[in-house]
Design a protein around this motif. Structure first.
Motif, PDB file in Angstrom:
ATOM      1  N   TYR A 142       1.008  -1.198  -0.040  1.00 35.49           N
ATOM      2  CA  TYR A 142       0.041   0.147  -0.103  1.00 35.49           C
ATOM      3  C   TYR A 142       0.858   1.444  -0.005  1.00 35.49           C
ATOM      4  CZ  TYR A 142      -2.915   3.880   1.903  1.00 35.49           C
ATOM      5  OH  TYR A 142      -3.277   4.882   2.239  1.00 35.49           O
ATOM      6  N   ALA A 143       2.135   1.174   0.696  1.00 33.42           N
ATOM      7  CA  ALA A 143       2.624   2.560   1.122  1.00 33.42           C
ATOM      8  C   ALA A 143       4.120   2.623   0.366  1.00 33.42           C
ATOM      9  CB  ALA A 143       3.041   2.726   2.551  1.00 33.42           C
ATOM     10  N   GLY A 144       4.392   1.298  -0.198  1.00 35.15           N
ATOM     11  CA  GLY A 144       5.833   1.504  -0.753  1.00 35.15           C
ATOM     12  C   GLY A 144       6.890   1.487   0.315  1.00 35.15           C
ATOM     13  N   SER A 145       6.411   1.292   1.446  1.00 33.90           N
ATOM     14  CA  SER A 145       7.400   1.432   2.728  1.00 33.90           C
ATOM     15  C   SER A 145       6.869   0.717   3.735  1.00 33.90           C
ATOM     16  CB  SER A 145       8.049   2.887   2.861  1.00 33.90           C
ATOM     17  OG  SER A 145       8.756   2.929   4.168  1.00 33.90           O
ATOM     18  N   VAL A 146       7.837   0.131   4.651  1.00 36.08           N
ATOM     19  CA  VAL A 146       7.353  -0.361   5.752  1.00 36.08           C
ATOM     20  C   VAL A 146       7.829   0.505   6.998  1.00 36.08           C
ATOM     21  CG1 VAL A 146       7.947  -2.792   5.186  1.00 36.08           C
ATOM     22  CG2 VAL A 146      10.010  -1.438   6.028  1.00 36.08           C
ATOM     23  N   ARG A 147       8.290   1.701   6.920  1.00 37.61           N
ATOM     24  CA  ARG A 147       8.328   2.425   7.951  1.00 37.61           C
ATOM     25  C   ARG A 147       7.255   3.166   8.422  1.00 37.61           C
ATOM     26  NH1 ARG A 147      13.535   6.595   8.530  1.00 37.61           N
ATOM     27  NH2 ARG A 147      12.935   7.794  10.388  1.00 37.61           N
ATOM     28  N   LEU A 148       6.891   3.169   9.749  1.00 40.06           N
ATOM     29  CA  LEU A 148       5.759   3.650  10.181  1.00 40.06           C
ATOM     30  C   LEU A 148       5.391   4.953   9.768  1.00 40.06           C
ATOM     31  CD1 LEU A 148       5.840   2.126  13.887  1.00 40.06           C
ATOM     32  CD2 LEU A 148       5.039   1.094  11.762  1.00 40.06           C
ATOM     33  N   SER A 149       6.303   5.933   9.787  1.00 38.66           N
ATOM     34  CA  SER A 149       5.790   7.309   9.557  1.00 38.66           C
ATOM     35  C   SER A 149       5.504   7.538   7.718  1.00 38.66           C
ATOM     36  CB  SER A 149       7.352   8.356   9.739  1.00 38.66           C
ATOM     37  OG  SER A 149       8.317   7.888   8.835  1.00 38.66           O
ATOM     38  N   ASP A 150       6.289   6.744   7.129  1.00 39.20           N
ATOM     39  CA  ASP A 150       5.952   6.740   5.681  1.00 39.20           C
ATOM     40  C   ASP A 150       4.441   6.244   5.594  1.00 39.20           C
ATOM     41  OD1 ASP A 150       8.259   7.831   5.154  1.00 39.20           O
ATOM     42  OD2 ASP A 150       9.279   5.943   4.636  1.00 39.20           O
ATOM     43  N   ILE A 151       4.048   4.776   6.172  1.00 35.98           N
ATOM     44  CA  ILE A 151       2.873   4.661   6.134  1.00 35.98           C
ATOM     45  C   ILE A 151       1.587   5.556   6.530  1.00 35.98           C
ATOM     46  CG2 ILE A 151       1.034   2.769   7.218  1.00 35.98           C
ATOM     47  CD1 ILE A 151       3.793   0.832   7.381  1.00 35.98           C
ATOM     48  N   SER A 152       2.089   6.331   7.665  1.00 41.50           N
ATOM     49  CA  SER A 152       1.054   7.457   8.163  1.00 41.50           C
ATOM     50  C   SER A 152       0.933   8.339   7.003  1.00 41.50           C
ATOM     51  CB  SER A 152       1.657   7.798   9.375  1.00 41.50           C
ATOM     52  OG  SER A 152       0.893   9.060   9.780  1.00 41.50           O
ATOM     53  N   ALA A 153       2.229   8.689   6.317  1.00 40.46           N
ATOM     54  CA  ALA A 153       1.872   9.942   5.316  1.00 40.46           C
ATOM     55  C   ALA A 153       1.204   9.315   4.073  1.00 40.46           C
ATOM     56  CB  ALA A 153       3.534  10.170   5.132  1.00 40.46           C
ATOM     57  N   GLN A 154       1.338   8.094   3.676  1.00 38.03           N
ATOM     58  CA  GLN A 154       0.614   7.575   2.727  1.00 38.03           C
ATOM     59  C   GLN A 154      -0.933   7.635   2.926  1.00 38.03           C
ATOM     60  OE1 GLN A 154       1.957   7.113  -0.168  1.00 38.03           O
ATOM     61  NE2 GLN A 154       0.143   6.137  -1.325  1.00 38.03           N
ATOM     62  N   ILE A 155      -1.432   7.097   4.197  1.00 35.45           N
ATOM     63  CA  ILE A 155      -2.575   7.239   4.660  1.00 35.45           C
ATOM     64  C   ILE A 155      -3.149   8.672   4.604  1.00 35.45           C
ATOM     65  CG2 ILE A 155      -4.182   6.929   6.589  1.00 35.45           C
ATOM     66  CD1 ILE A 155      -2.327   4.553   7.349  1.00 35.45           C
ATOM     67  N   GLY A 156      -2.363   9.537   5.133  1.00 34.74           N
ATOM     68  CA  GLY A 156      -2.691  11.132   5.051  1.00 34.74           C
ATOM     69  C   GLY A 156      -3.178  11.447   3.657  1.00 34.74           C
ATOM     70  N   LYS A 157      -2.341  11.135   2.542  1.00 37.25           N
ATOM     71  CA  LYS A 157      -2.661  11.450   1.020  1.00 37.25           C
ATOM     72  C   LYS A 157      -3.992  10.811   0.691  1.00 37.25           C
ATOM     73  CE  LYS A 157       2.281  11.989   0.255  1.00 37.25           C
ATOM     74  NZ  LYS A 157       3.569  11.380  -0.554  1.00 37.25           N
ATOM     75  N   ASP A 158      -4.516   9.667   1.457  1.00 36.31           N
ATOM     76  CA  ASP A 158      -5.686   9.033   0.771  1.00 36.31           C
ATOM     77  C   ASP A 158      -5.439   8.325  -0.469  1.00 36.31           C
ATOM     78  OD1 ASP A 158      -8.191   7.888   1.163  1.00 36.31           O
ATOM     79  OD2 ASP A 158      -9.271   9.957   0.497  1.00 36.31           O
ATOM     80  N   ALA A 159      -4.263   7.971  -0.770  1.00 36.02           N
ATOM     81  CA  ALA A 159      -3.906   7.378  -1.881  1.00 36.02           C
ATOM     82  C   ALA A 159      -3.603   5.953  -1.709  1.00 36.02           C
ATOM     83  CB  ALA A 159      -2.452   8.027  -2.528  1.00 36.02           C
ATOM     84  N   GLY A 160      -3.832   5.220  -2.961  1.00 32.82           N
ATOM     85  CA  GLY A 160      -3.164   3.393  -2.941  1.00 32.82           C
ATOM     86  C   GLY A 160      -4.424   2.722  -2.640  1.00 32.82           C
ATOM     87  N   SER A 161      -4.500   1.411  -2.533  1.00 34.13           N
ATOM     88  CA  SER A 161      -5.687   0.637  -2.467  1.00 34.13           C
ATOM     89  C   SER A 161      -6.222   0.713  -0.967  1.00 34.13           C
ATOM     90  CB  SER A 161      -5.096  -0.625  -2.965  1.00 34.13           C
ATOM     91  OG  SER A 161      -6.136  -1.691  -2.836  1.00 34.13           O
ATOM     92  N   GLU A 162      -7.288   0.972  -0.757  1.00 29.42           N
ATOM     93  CA  GLU A 162      -7.757   0.824   0.514  1.00 29.42           C
ATOM     94  C   GLU A 162      -8.046  -0.547   0.987  1.00 29.42           C
ATOM     95  OE1 GLU A 162     -11.500   2.849   3.356  1.00 29.42           O
ATOM     96  OE2 GLU A 162     -11.482   2.581   1.161  1.00 29.42           O
ATOM     97  N   THR A 163      -8.162  -1.353  -0.077  1.00 27.98           N
ATOM     98  CA  THR A 163      -8.298  -2.899   0.298  1.00 27.98           C
ATOM     99  C   THR A 163      -6.898  -3.315   0.948  1.00 27.98           C
ATOM    100  OG1 THR A 163      -9.868  -3.276  -1.540  1.00 27.98           O
ATOM    101  CG2 THR A 163      -8.593  -5.303  -0.638  1.00 27.98           C
ATOM    102  N   LEU A 164      -5.861  -3.082   0.193  1.00 28.75           N
ATOM    103  CA  LEU A 164      -4.609  -3.293   0.945  1.00 28.75           C
ATOM    104  C   LEU A 164      -4.402  -2.778   2.438  1.00 28.75           C
ATOM    105  CD1 LEU A 164      -1.951  -2.876  -2.176  1.00 28.75           C
ATOM    106  CD2 LEU A 164      -2.834  -5.528  -0.876  1.00 28.75           C
ATOM    107  N   LEU A 165      -4.856  -1.669   2.407  1.00 24.64           N
ATOM    108  CA  LEU A 165      -4.437  -0.841   3.695  1.00 24.64           C
ATOM    109  C   LEU A 165      -5.406  -1.722   4.898  1.00 24.64           C
ATOM    110  CD1 LEU A 165      -3.502   1.596   5.552  1.00 24.64           C
ATOM    111  CD2 LEU A 165      -5.628   2.775   4.576  1.00 24.64           C
ATOM    112  N   LEU A 166      -6.544  -1.990   4.379  1.00 24.59           N
ATOM    113  CA  LEU A 166      -7.432  -2.326   5.911  1.00 24.59           C
ATOM    114  C   LEU A 166      -7.090  -3.650   6.105  1.00 24.59           C
ATOM    115  CD1 LEU A 166     -10.954  -0.879   4.779  1.00 24.59           C
ATOM    116  CD2 LEU A 166      -9.078  -0.132   6.466  1.00 24.59           C
ATOM    117  N   ALA A 167      -6.643  -4.495   4.841  1.00 26.90           N
ATOM    118  CA  ALA A 167      -6.358  -6.032   5.341  1.00 26.90           C
ATOM    119  C   ALA A 167      -5.253  -6.062   5.945  1.00 26.90           C
ATOM    120  CB  ALA A 167      -6.276  -6.654   3.844  1.00 26.90           C
TER     121      ALA A 167
END
Length: 530
Positions: free
Chosen positions: A229-254
């Protein structure tokens, strides 16, 4: 700029890749603990069997004490708030508080692990004389008669503690997974080393290993989906990607769901709790004390970092689910504990109920929620170690007197020991002037301030139910007649010190909790580093 971006820029210019810069002082507590574990392995290889115990105990003590002292020194320096080890580990107030808690609880647990029966080393203590010998075999009998000591437990414990202090500091999911395995694998082995009821102990170890392997797979699969989903395993990068509301929501929630399964398993949240009663009952009681304190603190430290950093902007998605998990955990732990007749199984379900109370601090998602959870973890850890230390002292011909009926009349046989255990039980119940009351009040207050009043009502009702089985044990101890062949109290000096430390911490954190509450509040001033 991240390290990978720097490397890419250097390669594009045709330069050499710079050597990674690691400030070893920032991760010195982890290095001290793991270094002591490695030295312990070398002792097992090169020191004679009869001398190993006398070498292993000081090494373990120095490693833990040195790690705690260094952690305190780091925390003393202007509330640090940065990353270390190339961004893999976070050094911040909450992390240092959690690490300090784990190390001091490990030191108290070490007293129980090092105990060898009333101070007489030849009795062998709580661990099997030779782990490789089959239960009931001639080899086991010969090892017992020869007075063999299972000193491998000390480096195994140190590796487990190293994983515990690394887990809440992990700033990316891969580092967190490595820490999870470093913490878990030694515990799988330690759970199967009980001196008495070895088949039950080995069964507990196998159950813990199999279910733990499944939970690790869930965690790793969730990390893989979040990377997708985020292209990174770093917690801050995952948070930033969620904030952009980009990527597959299915991958995120799963990914969030699977990662949460792995995390909730380690703390025993319902419905991922079934391993806990069996493992707590079968494991050597000093190891149970270490797991009930250090492992729970580490698991909650990891959950707090993940949900406060990576999933902070996703709180409206995960909070309803966490509400359900917290309610199930509190209610199931409190109700099922009523039906238990084994002391260690009862304390296991008590631990499950307390995990539900602690989850309210996660749900609060606020500085007050974080600081109250840190205080609760410290208070609960000391009380748990003290309670299990008392369990190791009450013995009959078959070893520890596990069945509740064997505790009948203990208050008349050994009023001091029974009184101390009753005090720990009242602290678990949250009676005023104990650390349990202060911890629950702080967490409940933080949850109410964040709009979780219905959850607090459920928690209060669950606490009332839990008080029943605590009081039941007290009634059995003080208002029942002792059996003629009842258990006796065997208290070694190290165990007595562990009990005294547990009582002291439970009293101090209940009567004058403000200094530690202020310390926890100061640790959470800047929350977790990103």
């Amino acid at each position: 700029m991240s390290t990978s971006s720097q490397v890419s820029a250097v390669l594009a210019q045709g330069g050499d890749i710079p050597a990674p810069h690691i400030e070893y002082g920032q991760i010195a507590p982890l290095l001290l603990v793991l270094g002591a574990a490695v030295v312990g392995v070398l002792v097992e290889a090169f020191v004679g069997r009869n001398a190993r115990y006398y070498v292993q105990v000081p090494i373990a003590f120095l490693g833990l004490a040195g790690g705690f002292a260094w952690t305190a020194a780091l925390a003393w320096r202007d509330n640090p708030h940065h990353v270390a080890a190339e961004g893999a580990l976070g050094v911040d107030g909450p992390t240092l508080f959690i690490q300090g808690t784990i190390l001091v609880l490990a030191l108290v647990s070490l007293l129980l692990i090092a105990e060898r029966g009333g101070g007489r080393v030849t009795t062998g203590g709580h661990f099997a004389a030779q782990a490789s010998a089959l239960p009931g075999s001639e080899a086991e009998q010969r090892a017992g008669e020869a007075g063999f000591l299972q000193t491998e437990v000390f480096p195994l414990m140190m590796f487990a503690v190293g994983g515990m202090i690394m887990f809440p500091a992990a700033n990316d999911l891969l580092t967190m997974f490595v820490a999870l395995e470093v913490m878990s694998l030694p515990l799988y082995l330690l759970c199967g080393l009980a001196r008495r009821r070895r088949l039950l102990s080995q069964e507990a170890a196998v159950k813990y290993f199999l279910l733990g392997a499944f939970s690790s797979a869930f965690f790793l699969y969730g990390a893989a989906l979040l990377y997708g989903y985020a292209g990174s395993v770093r917690l801050s990068d995952i948070s930033a990607q969620i904030g952009k509301d980009a990527g597959s929501e299915t991958l995120l929630l799963a990914g969030v769901a699977l990662l949460s399964v792995g995390l909730l398993f380690k703390l025993g949240g319902v419905p991922f709790h079934m391993w806990k009663p069996d493992v707590y009952q079968g494991a050597p009681t000093p190891i149970t004390a270490l797991m009930a304190s250090g492992t729970v603190v580490a698991a909650f430290g990891g959950i707090l970092r993940v949900y406060y950093v990576a999933f902070e902007t996703l709180r409206w998605d995960w909070r309803p689910v966490m509400w359900g998990v917290a309610i199930l955990t509190m209610v199931a732990g409190s109700i099922i504990a009523i039906t238990q007749t084994d002391i260690k199984r009862m304390l296991a379900y008590s631990s499950i109920a307390h995990a539900g109370f602690l989850l309210m601090g996660v749900i609060a998602s606020s500085p007050d929620g974080l600081s109250s959870t840190l205080f609760y973890l410290l208070a609960y850890g000391f009380t748990s170690v003290g309670a299990f230390a008392v369990v190791t002292m009450v013995r009959d011909a078959g070893g520890e007197a596990g069945h509740l009926s064997r505790w009948a009349g203990l208050g008349k046989r050994s009023p001091v020991v029974a009184g101390v255990f009753a005090f720990f039980l009242l602290a678990f119940a949250g009676i005023p002037l104990t650390s349990g009351f202060t911890g629950k009040f702080a967490v409940f207050k933080a949850a109410v301030e964040e709009g979780a009043t219905p959850l607090v009502i459920v928690a209060v009702l669950s606490s009332a139910v839990a008080a029943f089985f605590y009081v039941r044990v007290i009634v059995v101890m003080f208002f029942s007649e002792p059996d003629a062949d009842g258990p006796v109290v065997v208290a070694g000096p190290a165990t007595a010190v562990a009990v005294a430390l547990g009582v002291t911490a439970t009293v101090v954190l209940g009567v004058i909790p403000q200094p530690v509450l202020d310390l926890a509040g100061q640790a959470t001033t800047h929350m977790f580093v990103r």
